[in-house]
Design a protein around this motif. Structure first.
Motif, PDB file in Angstrom:
ATOM      1  N   ARG A  65       0.817  -1.221   0.000  1.00 55.15           N
ATOM      2  CA  ARG A  65       0.000   0.000   0.000  1.00 55.15           C
ATOM      3  C   ARG A  65       0.849   1.268   0.000  1.00 55.15           C
ATOM      4  N   HIS A  66       2.157   1.110   0.072  1.00 54.26           N
ATOM      5  CA  HIS A  66       3.057   2.263   0.148  1.00 54.26           C
ATOM      6  C   HIS A  66       3.596   2.649  -1.224  1.00 54.26           C
ATOM      7  N   LYS A  67       3.842   3.927  -1.382  1.00 53.67           N
ATOM      8  CA  LYS A  67       4.482   4.438  -2.593  1.00 53.67           C
ATOM      9  C   LYS A  67       5.811   5.069  -2.200  1.00 53.67           C
ATOM     10  N   ILE A  68       6.858   4.708  -2.907  1.00 54.50           N
ATOM     11  CA  ILE A  68       8.189   5.257  -2.655  1.00 54.50           C
ATOM     12  C   ILE A  68       8.573   6.113  -3.851  1.00 54.50           C
ATOM     13  N   VAL A  69       8.932   7.359  -3.586  1.00 58.64           N
ATOM     14  CA  VAL A  69       9.339   8.274  -4.651  1.00 58.64           C
ATOM     15  C   VAL A  69      10.859   8.292  -4.714  1.00 58.64           C
ATOM     16  N   LYS A  70      11.398   8.016  -5.896  1.00 61.87           N
ATOM     17  CA  LYS A  70      12.847   8.033  -6.129  1.00 61.87           C
ATOM     18  C   LYS A  70      13.144   8.961  -7.292  1.00 61.87           C
ATOM     19  N   TYR A  71      14.337   9.502  -7.294  1.00 60.00           N
ATOM     20  CA  TYR A  71      14.803  10.291  -8.427  1.00 60.00           C
ATOM     21  C   TYR A  71      16.047   9.626  -8.983  1.00 60.00           C
ATOM     22  N   GLU A  72      16.144   9.557 -10.287  1.00 61.03           N
ATOM     23  CA  GLU A  72      17.264   8.878 -10.942  1.00 61.03           C
ATOM     24  C   GLU A  72      18.329   9.841 -11.459  1.00 61.03           C
ATOM     25  N   LYS A  73      18.068  11.153 -11.331  1.00 63.81           N
ATOM     26  CA  LYS A  73      19.045  12.143 -11.790  1.00 63.81           C
ATOM     27  C   LYS A  73      18.992  13.344 -10.862  1.00 63.81           C
ATOM     28  N   PHE A  74      20.177  13.874 -10.533  1.00 62.67           N
ATOM     29  CA  PHE A  74      20.289  15.035  -9.650  1.00 62.67           C
ATOM     30  C   PHE A  74      21.142  16.106 -10.312  1.00 62.67           C
ATOM     31  N   GLN A  75      20.946  17.354  -9.892  1.00 63.18           N
ATOM     32  CA  GLN A  75      21.693  18.479 -10.462  1.00 63.18           C
ATOM     33  C   GLN A  75      22.965  18.816  -9.675  1.00 63.18           C
TER      34      GLN A  75
END
Length: 195
Positions: A65-75
């Motif tokens: 029931r959980h959603k995990i937000v990830k980012y694959e690119k950073f500045q």
């Protein structure tokens, strides 16, 4: 002195990567990178701290029931190399820098499939030895340095009865009050704190 050595080796790594087609100075693709020494870390070789995620590279992973937000690119990328690593030979330091630079590449901010693909490519092309995990004892040996437990620990504790020495990375004051020597059950005493 060590900061200067780090910057020289970092520059060499950037040149070597550019020679095999990986341009780490392409700010549009990679973002900005800075590098410095970490004088506190005693266990890890280095780390890459990332800021300013690129919203276009947002990934949502569902786990139950959980959603995990990830980012694959950073500045922005802030690489820190542990101070103790600077005692090792230049090739090991460069492998550590290259390892952290790979983390700056999009989709490589963990030790997953993309990270391993880049590490293998760089190892083949440059003859490096980038791994996901270092081996302190082997790296000390390769650098012709003597590895002892002392090198890797901050606190030295001694049994007041039999003289057995125990090395610890962390220390809580109740350790010497609550615990006894494993050999003779004697009282423990803190005898040295390494800075």
């Amino acid at each position: 002195m060590e900061e200067q050595k780090l910057n020289v080796l970092y520059s060499q790594c950037l040149i070597e990567l550019a020679s095999i087609g990986i341009d780490m100075q392409d700010q549009r693709l990679i973002g900005t990178i800075d590098i410095k020494l970490n004088k506190k870390a005693s266990k890890r070789y280095g780390c890459c701290k990332q800021e300013n995620p690129d919203k276009e590279y947002k990934v949502i992973i569902k786990r139950g029931r959980h959603k995990i937000v990830k980012y694959e690119k950073f500045q922005s990328h802030h690489i820190e190399i542990s101070n103790w690593v600077m005692k090792l030979n230049d090739e090991i330091i460069k492998n550590t820098i290259l390892h952290e630079l790979i983390h700056c590449i999009p989709f490589c901010n963990n030790h997953g499939k993309e990270f391993k693909k880049y590490a293998e490519y760089i190892n083949v092309k440059l003859g490096s030895n980038i791994t996901t995990k270092g081996n302190v004892q082997e790296d000390y040996k390769a650098s012709q340095l003597e590895y002892t437990e002392e090198n890797n620990y901050k606190y030295k504790i001694m049994c007041q009865n039999c003289g057995q020495v125990i090395y610890r990375k962390r220390f809580k004051s109740n350790l010497i009050k609550k615990y006894r020597c494993g050999k003779c059950k004697g009282k423990l005493k803190l005898i040295e704190i390494k800075e």
